[in-house]
Design a protein around this motif. Structure first.
Motif, PDB file in Angstrom:
ATOM      1  N   MET A  41       2.101  -7.471  -1.790  1.00 22.80           N
ATOM      2  CA  MET A  41       0.904  -7.583  -0.956  1.00 22.80           C
ATOM      3  C   MET A  41       0.081  -6.297  -0.985  1.00 22.80           C
ATOM      4  N   VAL A  42      -1.225  -6.437  -1.238  1.00 26.92           N
ATOM      5  CA  VAL A  42      -2.111  -5.277  -1.234  1.00 26.92           C
ATOM      6  C   VAL A  42      -3.363  -5.583  -0.435  1.00 26.92           C
ATOM      7  N   SER A  43      -4.037  -4.531  -0.040  1.00 26.06           N
ATOM      8  CA  SER A  43      -5.348  -4.646   0.592  1.00 26.06           C
ATOM      9  C   SER A  43      -6.401  -4.381  -0.477  1.00 26.06           C
ATOM     10  N   VAL A  44      -7.348  -5.301  -0.608  1.00 23.73           N
ATOM     11  CA  VAL A  44      -8.448  -5.115  -1.557  1.00 23.73           C
ATOM     12  C   VAL A  44      -9.639  -4.582  -0.760  1.00 23.73           C
ATOM     13  N   GLU A  45     -10.056  -3.365  -1.112  1.00 21.56           N
ATOM     14  CA  GLU A  45     -11.090  -2.661  -0.360  1.00 21.56           C
ATOM     15  C   GLU A  45     -12.386  -2.540  -1.168  1.00 21.56           C
ATOM     16  N   PHE A  46     -13.494  -2.679  -0.469  1.00 21.75           N
ATOM     17  CA  PHE A  46     -14.814  -2.595  -1.093  1.00 21.75           C
ATOM     18  C   PHE A  46     -15.639  -1.510  -0.392  1.00 21.75           C
ATOM     19  N   ARG A  47     -16.628  -1.005  -1.113  1.00 21.02           N
ATOM     20  CA  ARG A  47     -17.623  -0.131  -0.508  1.00 21.02           C
ATOM     21  C   ARG A  47     -18.988  -0.552  -1.025  1.00 21.02           C
ATOM     22  N   GLU A  48     -20.019  -0.264  -0.245  1.00 21.15           N
ATOM     23  CA  GLU A  48     -21.367  -0.659  -0.622  1.00 21.15           C
ATOM     24  C   GLU A  48     -21.907   0.177  -1.778  1.00 21.15           C
ATOM     25  N   ASN A  49     -21.596   1.466  -1.750  1.00 15.89           N
ATOM     26  CA  ASN A  49     -22.022   2.369  -2.818  1.00 15.89           C
ATOM     27  C   ASN A  49     -21.137   3.605  -2.780  1.00 15.89           C
ATOM     28  N   GLU A  50     -21.379   4.544  -3.690  1.00 13.79           N
ATOM     29  CA  GLU A  50     -20.513   5.714  -3.792  1.00 13.79           C
ATOM     30  C   GLU A  50     -20.605   6.642  -2.588  1.00 13.79           C
ATOM     31  N   ASN A  51     -21.587   6.444  -1.740  1.00 11.87           N
ATOM     32  CA  ASN A  51     -21.734   7.285  -0.550  1.00 11.87           C
ATOM     33  C   ASN A  51     -21.140   6.655   0.709  1.00 11.87           C
ATOM     34  N   SER A  52     -20.622   5.444   0.593  1.00  7.78           N
ATOM     35  CA  SER A  52     -20.039   4.759   1.750  1.00  7.78           C
ATOM     36  C   SER A  52     -18.520   4.708   1.657  1.00  7.78           C
ATOM     37  N   ASN A  53     -17.880   4.338   2.750  1.00  6.90           N
ATOM     38  CA  ASN A  53     -16.428   4.296   2.808  1.00  6.90           C
ATOM     39  C   ASN A  53     -15.888   2.955   2.334  1.00  6.90           C
ATOM     40  N   PHE A  54     -14.680   2.982   1.803  1.00  8.98           N
ATOM     41  CA  PHE A  54     -13.995   1.753   1.441  1.00  8.98           C
ATOM     42  C   PHE A  54     -13.460   1.083   2.701  1.00  8.98           C
ATOM     43  N   GLU A  55     -13.565  -0.226   2.751  1.00  8.04           N
ATOM     44  CA  GLU A  55     -13.038  -0.975   3.891  1.00  8.04           C
ATOM     45  C   GLU A  55     -12.297  -2.216   3.404  1.00  8.04           C
ATOM     46  N   HIS A  56     -11.256  -2.581   4.137  1.00  5.08           N
ATOM     47  CA  HIS A  56     -10.493  -3.782   3.800  1.00  5.08           C
ATOM     48  C   HIS A  56     -11.365  -5.013   3.920  1.00  5.08           C
ATOM     49  N   GLU A  57     -11.358  -5.843   2.882  1.00  3.17           N
ATOM     50  CA  GLU A  57     -12.112  -7.089   2.903  1.00  3.17           C
ATOM     51  C   GLU A  57     -11.214  -8.297   2.648  1.00  3.17           C
ATOM     52  N   CYS A  58     -10.244  -8.125   1.755  1.00  5.14           N
ATOM     53  CA  CYS A  58      -9.413  -9.259   1.344  1.00  5.14           C
ATOM     54  C   CYS A  58      -7.992  -8.814   1.057  1.00  5.14           C
ATOM     55  N   GLY A  59      -7.121  -9.791   0.930  1.00  6.48           N
ATOM     56  CA  GLY A  59      -5.771  -9.534   0.478  1.00  6.48           C
ATOM     57  C   GLY A  59      -5.696  -9.741  -1.019  1.00  6.48           C
ATOM     58  N   VAL A  88      -7.664  -0.848  -4.719  1.00  2.26           N
ATOM     59  CA  VAL A  88      -6.497  -1.529  -4.165  1.00  2.26           C
ATOM     60  C   VAL A  88      -5.658  -0.517  -3.406  1.00  2.26           C
ATOM     61  N   ALA A  89      -5.274  -0.853  -2.174  1.00  3.18           N
ATOM     62  CA  ALA A  89      -4.405  -0.004  -1.364  1.00  3.18           C
ATOM     63  C   ALA A  89      -3.055  -0.703  -1.221  1.00  3.18           C
ATOM     64  N   ALA A  90      -1.983   0.026  -1.483  1.00  2.70           N
ATOM     65  CA  ALA A  90      -0.659  -0.603  -1.519  1.00  2.70           C
ATOM     66  C   ALA A  90       0.412   0.310  -0.946  1.00  2.70           C
ATOM     67  N   GLY A  91       1.576  -0.287  -0.643  1.00  2.65           N
ATOM     68  CA  GLY A  91       2.754   0.496  -0.322  1.00  2.65           C
ATOM     69  C   GLY A  91       3.084   0.688   1.138  1.00  2.65           C
ATOM     70  N   SER A  92       2.329   0.047   2.054  1.00  4.92           N
ATOM     71  CA  SER A  92       2.624   0.210   3.477  1.00  4.92           C
ATOM     72  C   SER A  92       2.324  -1.080   4.232  1.00  4.92           C
ATOM     73  N   GLY A 222      -5.393 -13.523  -0.221  1.00  6.57           N
ATOM     74  CA  GLY A 222      -3.990 -13.224   0.006  1.00  6.57           C
ATOM     75  C   GLY A 222      -3.070 -14.296  -0.562  1.00  6.57           C
ATOM     76  N   PRO A 223      -1.784 -13.970  -0.691  1.00  6.62           N
ATOM     77  CA  PRO A 223      -0.842 -14.876  -1.343  1.00  6.62           C
ATOM     78  C   PRO A 223      -0.315 -15.995  -0.454  1.00  6.62           C
ATOM     79  N   ALA A 224      -0.114 -17.143  -1.075  1.00 11.48           N
ATOM     80  CA  ALA A 224       0.650 -18.237  -0.484  1.00 11.48           C
ATOM     81  C   ALA A 224       1.923 -18.330  -1.319  1.00 11.48           C
ATOM     82  N   VAL A 225       3.038 -17.971  -0.715  1.00 12.61           N
ATOM     83  CA  VAL A 225       4.301 -17.880  -1.439  1.00 12.61           C
ATOM     84  C   VAL A 225       5.220 -19.036  -1.044  1.00 12.61           C
ATOM     85  N   CYS A 226       5.609 -19.816  -2.033  1.00 10.40           N
ATOM     86  CA  CYS A 226       6.526 -20.932  -1.830  1.00 10.40           C
ATOM     87  C   CYS A 226       7.675 -20.766  -2.817  1.00 10.40           C
TER      88      CYS A 226
END
Length: 296
Positions: A41-59, A88-92, A222-226
């Motif tokens: 599982m990871v957090s997929v983060e986006f930013r508007e441009n190189e001057n803005s911060n990354f924020e979680h948007e999706c899994g 991508v942010a991972a590991g926690s 995000g994942p659906a795990v079966c």
């Protein structure tokens, strides 16, 4: 028409979410989750441009050291977005404690994904190629893909995880800690009719539903795990409120294995070829330099 509910239930999820700038679908009535139990599982983060911060948007789900699978609609507003505006942010288990953050080298939205004019979410998947490979361990690892397109998961209990909204109402509550919930798979026929999905696309979805449980904003991709395999990635569901009378819809992985493998293999081969070419060039150049030195 793909969605008979596009002016009612679906538009509440799709339009209200996107118009507010939230490109994702939290988990309702779930439990705190440990990343060690869901290391893909990871957090997929986006930013508007190189001057803005990354924020979680999706899994997203790790399917290889350099590849993450998520939903194409996560990037619906900027399909020509520079790859370095995604990471991508991972590991926690906690978003605020992510230590591994890797920029995306390239991303590949499915070529047939075209919601811009139709409002449909067919072919809702996107591959993220990372700039450097992840180091696998207890909190970061890949998940195997479901390869059985003919398997019927109806009645099976599947698990979804995410950092999305935990409040089923219009009040938003985004947790720092990863959430998990298990729900049974419902029939594609029931799901297809409920959402007015074209019958020819029914084999390309996995639908989950349980009373008072659901995914919600910021869980998309995000994942659906079966059965311990990645069977689906969250595409859409009802919103405001979540946990309604409609099932959540997930893009079925096994239906797109050829596309996934083709993208990964093509890019991996190209990378190997480039590295090999650079090595030859370097060696050849070094040889010429040595000859020149010998002449002197």
């Amino acid at each position: 028409m793909y969605r008979v509910l596009i002016v009612s239930a679906f538009v509440v999820f799709y339009m209200a979410t996107f118009c507010s700038g939230d490109t994702s679908v939290k988990i309702i009535n779930g439990d705190n989750a440990n990343i060690e139990d869901n290391p893909w599982m990871v957090s997929v983060e986006f930013r508007e441009n190189e001057n803005s911060n990354f924020e979680h948007e999706c899994g997203g789900s790790i399917i290889d050291k350099s590849w993450v699978l998520t939903a194409a609609h996560c990037n619906v507003f900027k399909p020509d977005r520079p790859a370095n505006d995604i990471r991508v942010a991972a590991g926690s288990s906690f978003k605020s404690q992510m230590k591994v953050k890797i920029p995306v080298k390239k991303y590949y939205m499915h070529e047939k994904f075209e919601p811009y004019n139709t409002g449909e979410l067919d072919y809702d998947l996107m591959l993220l190629q990372l700039k450097k490979p992840l180091k696998f361990g207890p909190t970061i690892n890949k998940i195997d893909l479901d390869t059985d397109i003919g398997k019927n998961y109806t009645g099976d209990i599947c698990t979804i995880t995410g950092w999305g909204d935990t409040d089923a109402t219009t009040v938003q509550n985004f947790p720092d800690r990863l959430q998990v919930v298990s729900m049974p798979a419902v029939t594609n026929e029931y799901c297809g009719i409920a959402w007015n999905i074209t019958k020819t696309y029914w084999n390309n979805i996995l639908c989950l539903q349980d009373k008072d449980k659901d995914s919600c904003k910021a869980d998309s991709g995000g994942p659906a795990v079966c059965s311990k395999k990645l069977v689906g990635i969250l595409s859409f569901g009802n919103n405001e409120p979540c946990a309604s009378s409609l099932p959540s819809v997930h893009t079925r992985i096994s239906a797109f294995l050829d596309w996934i493998k083709e993208k990964m293999n093509t890019k991996n081969k190209k990378n190997k070829k480039n590295k090999k070419g650079k090595g030859k060039k370097s060696k050849k150049g070094k040889g010429k330099k040595n000859k020149k030195n010998n002449r002197n």
